[in-house]
Design a protein around this motif. Structure first.
Motif, PDB file in Angstrom:
ATOM      1  N   LEU A 103       0.825  -1.206   0.000  1.00  0.00           N
ATOM      2  CA  LEU A 103       0.000   0.000   0.000  1.00  0.00           C
ATOM      3  C   LEU A 103       0.861   1.257   0.000  1.00  0.00           C
ATOM      4  O   LEU A 103       0.564   2.234  -0.700  1.00  0.00           O
ATOM      5  CB  LEU A 103      -0.955  -0.007   1.198  1.00  0.00           C
ATOM      6  CG  LEU A 103      -2.018  -1.100   1.183  1.00  0.00           C
ATOM      7  CD1 LEU A 103      -2.806  -1.101   2.491  1.00  0.00           C
ATOM      8  CD2 LEU A 103      -2.940  -0.947  -0.009  1.00  0.00           C
ATOM      9  N   ARG A 104       1.954   1.240   0.765  1.00  0.00           N
ATOM     10  CA  ARG A 104       2.859   2.393   0.767  1.00  0.00           C
ATOM     11  C   ARG A 104       3.501   2.600  -0.599  1.00  0.00           C
ATOM     12  O   ARG A 104       3.649   3.723  -1.071  1.00  0.00           O
ATOM     13  CB  ARG A 104       3.929   2.258   1.847  1.00  0.00           C
ATOM     14  CG  ARG A 104       3.377   2.502   3.245  1.00  0.00           C
ATOM     15  CD  ARG A 104       4.426   2.501   4.352  1.00  0.00           C
ATOM     16  NE  ARG A 104       4.982   1.167   4.534  1.00  0.00           N
ATOM     17  CZ  ARG A 104       6.241   0.822   4.254  1.00  0.00           C
ATOM     18  NH1 ARG A 104       7.095   1.702   3.791  1.00  0.00           N
ATOM     19  NH2 ARG A 104       6.659  -0.416   4.455  1.00  0.00           N
ATOM     20  N   LEU A 111       1.103   5.852  -8.165  1.00  0.00           N
ATOM     21  CA  LEU A 111       0.637   4.962  -9.230  1.00  0.00           C
ATOM     22  C   LEU A 111      -0.800   5.260  -9.657  1.00  0.00           C
ATOM     23  O   LEU A 111      -1.508   4.379 -10.144  1.00  0.00           O
ATOM     24  CB  LEU A 111       0.775   3.510  -8.778  1.00  0.00           C
ATOM     25  CG  LEU A 111       2.194   3.054  -8.462  1.00  0.00           C
ATOM     26  CD1 LEU A 111       2.203   1.614  -7.976  1.00  0.00           C
ATOM     27  CD2 LEU A 111       3.098   3.218  -9.671  1.00  0.00           C
ATOM     28  N   VAL A 112      -1.223   6.498  -9.508  1.00  0.00           N
ATOM     29  CA  VAL A 112      -2.586   6.879  -9.858  1.00  0.00           C
ATOM     30  C   VAL A 112      -2.890   6.536 -11.311  1.00  0.00           C
ATOM     31  O   VAL A 112      -3.933   5.940 -11.616  1.00  0.00           O
ATOM     32  CB  VAL A 112      -2.831   8.386  -9.599  1.00  0.00           C
ATOM     33  CG1 VAL A 112      -4.181   8.830 -10.140  1.00  0.00           C
ATOM     34  CG2 VAL A 112      -2.732   8.686  -8.123  1.00  0.00           C
ATOM     35  N   GLU A 117      -5.776   3.291 -15.057  1.00  0.00           N
ATOM     36  CA  GLU A 117      -5.794   2.523 -16.301  1.00  0.00           C
ATOM     37  C   GLU A 117      -6.422   1.148 -16.087  1.00  0.00           C
ATOM     38  O   GLU A 117      -7.243   0.690 -16.891  1.00  0.00           O
ATOM     39  CB  GLU A 117      -4.364   2.379 -16.826  1.00  0.00           C
ATOM     40  CG  GLU A 117      -4.255   1.698 -18.158  1.00  0.00           C
ATOM     41  CD  GLU A 117      -2.819   1.652 -18.652  1.00  0.00           C
ATOM     42  OE1 GLU A 117      -2.401   0.558 -19.095  1.00  0.00           O
ATOM     43  OE2 GLU A 117      -2.125   2.680 -18.581  1.00  0.00           O
ATOM     44  N   ARG A 118      -6.060   0.460 -15.007  1.00  0.00           N
ATOM     45  CA  ARG A 118      -6.649  -0.848 -14.702  1.00  0.00           C
ATOM     46  C   ARG A 118      -8.155  -0.722 -14.459  1.00  0.00           C
ATOM     47  O   ARG A 118      -8.939  -1.570 -14.863  1.00  0.00           O
ATOM     48  CB  ARG A 118      -6.008  -1.489 -13.475  1.00  0.00           C
ATOM     49  CG  ARG A 118      -4.523  -1.752 -13.512  1.00  0.00           C
ATOM     50  CD  ARG A 118      -4.086  -2.644 -14.643  1.00  0.00           C
ATOM     51  NE  ARG A 118      -2.725  -3.092 -14.554  1.00  0.00           N
ATOM     52  CZ  ARG A 118      -1.636  -2.322 -14.618  1.00  0.00           C
ATOM     53  NH1 ARG A 118      -1.733  -1.029 -14.734  1.00  0.00           N
ATOM     54  NH2 ARG A 118      -0.429  -2.849 -14.570  1.00  0.00           N
ATOM     55  N   PHE A 119      -8.533   0.350 -13.766  1.00  0.00           N
ATOM     56  CA  PHE A 119      -9.944   0.614 -13.506  1.00  0.00           C
ATOM     57  C   PHE A 119     -10.701   0.773 -14.828  1.00  0.00           C
ATOM     58  O   PHE A 119     -11.744   0.153 -15.039  1.00  0.00           O
ATOM     59  CB  PHE A 119     -10.057   1.893 -12.655  1.00  0.00           C
ATOM     60  CG  PHE A 119     -11.461   2.302 -12.335  1.00  0.00           C
ATOM     61  CD1 PHE A 119     -12.081   1.852 -11.187  1.00  0.00           C
ATOM     62  CD2 PHE A 119     -12.164   3.164 -13.172  1.00  0.00           C
ATOM     63  CE1 PHE A 119     -13.377   2.239 -10.875  1.00  0.00           C
ATOM     64  CE2 PHE A 119     -13.458   3.549 -12.874  1.00  0.00           C
ATOM     65  CZ  PHE A 119     -14.064   3.087 -11.724  1.00  0.00           C
TER      66      PHE A 119
END
Length: 132
Positions: A103-104, A111-112, A117-119
Motif C-alpha cells: 500500500l505504501r 501509481l494513480v 488505467e486498470r480501472f
C-alpha cells in the motif's frame, strides 16, 4: 457473502491468514512498572527477524475484489514477494507487513495513472461482455 450482509464472509478472510497471528503485544501487563527482563525486550531490534510493527498497530480493513484477482494477489504475495524477502534473509515475514509495504508503494510511487488505467480496462471489459 449475502446481499443482506456484505460482511458475512469477513470471518472466512480472518481464518485464511494464520501467518498474521499476534507476535508481540504492547498491552500493559499486571506487572506494569516492573522492569521487563525478557530477552526480546533487552536486545536491540533485528530488522532481519523482528517485525516492523505489532499486530495491535495494524488496522484490518475489508476490501472487495473479484475472486480471481484476490487469488492472483495471494499467490503473488506468498510466492513472489515473500520468497524474495526470504531470499534477502528476512525471517518472520507476516502478511500485515507485506500488505503495508504494498500500500505504501502504491501511494509513494504515485501509481494513480496505472491504477486508473486498470480501472478503465475493467469497466470497458465489463461493458463489452454485457453487450455480447
Amino acid at each position: 457473502m449475502t446481499e443482506d450482509d456484505p460482511f458475512a464472509d469477513l470471518g472466512e478472510t480472518l481464518e485464511d491468514e494464520p501467518d498474521d497471528e499476534p507476535q508481540e503485544t504492547d498491552e500493559p501487563s499486571e506487572l506494569e512498572g516492573i522492569e521487563k527482563t525478557s530477552s526480546q525486550e533487552s536486545r536491540p531490534r533485528d530488522p532481519m527477524t523482528d517485525t516492523a510493527f505489532s499486530y495491535e498497530a495494524a488496522k484490518q480493513r475489508p476490501f472487495y475484489a473479484r475472486e480471481t484477482t484476490i487469488e492472483d494477489f495471494d499467490s503473488w504475495l506468498k510466492y513472489e514477494l515473500e520468497r524474495e524477502l526470504n531470499q534477502q534473509g528476512y525471517q518472520n515475514i507476516v502478511v500485515r507487513e507485506m500488505t503495508d509495504a504494498l500500500l505504501r508503494a502504491v501511494v509513494e510511487e504515485d501509481l494513480v495513472d496505472e491504477v486508473a488505467e486498470r480501472f478503465e480496462e475493467a469497466r470497458k471489459s465489463a461493458s463489452l461482455e454485457s453487450n455480447e
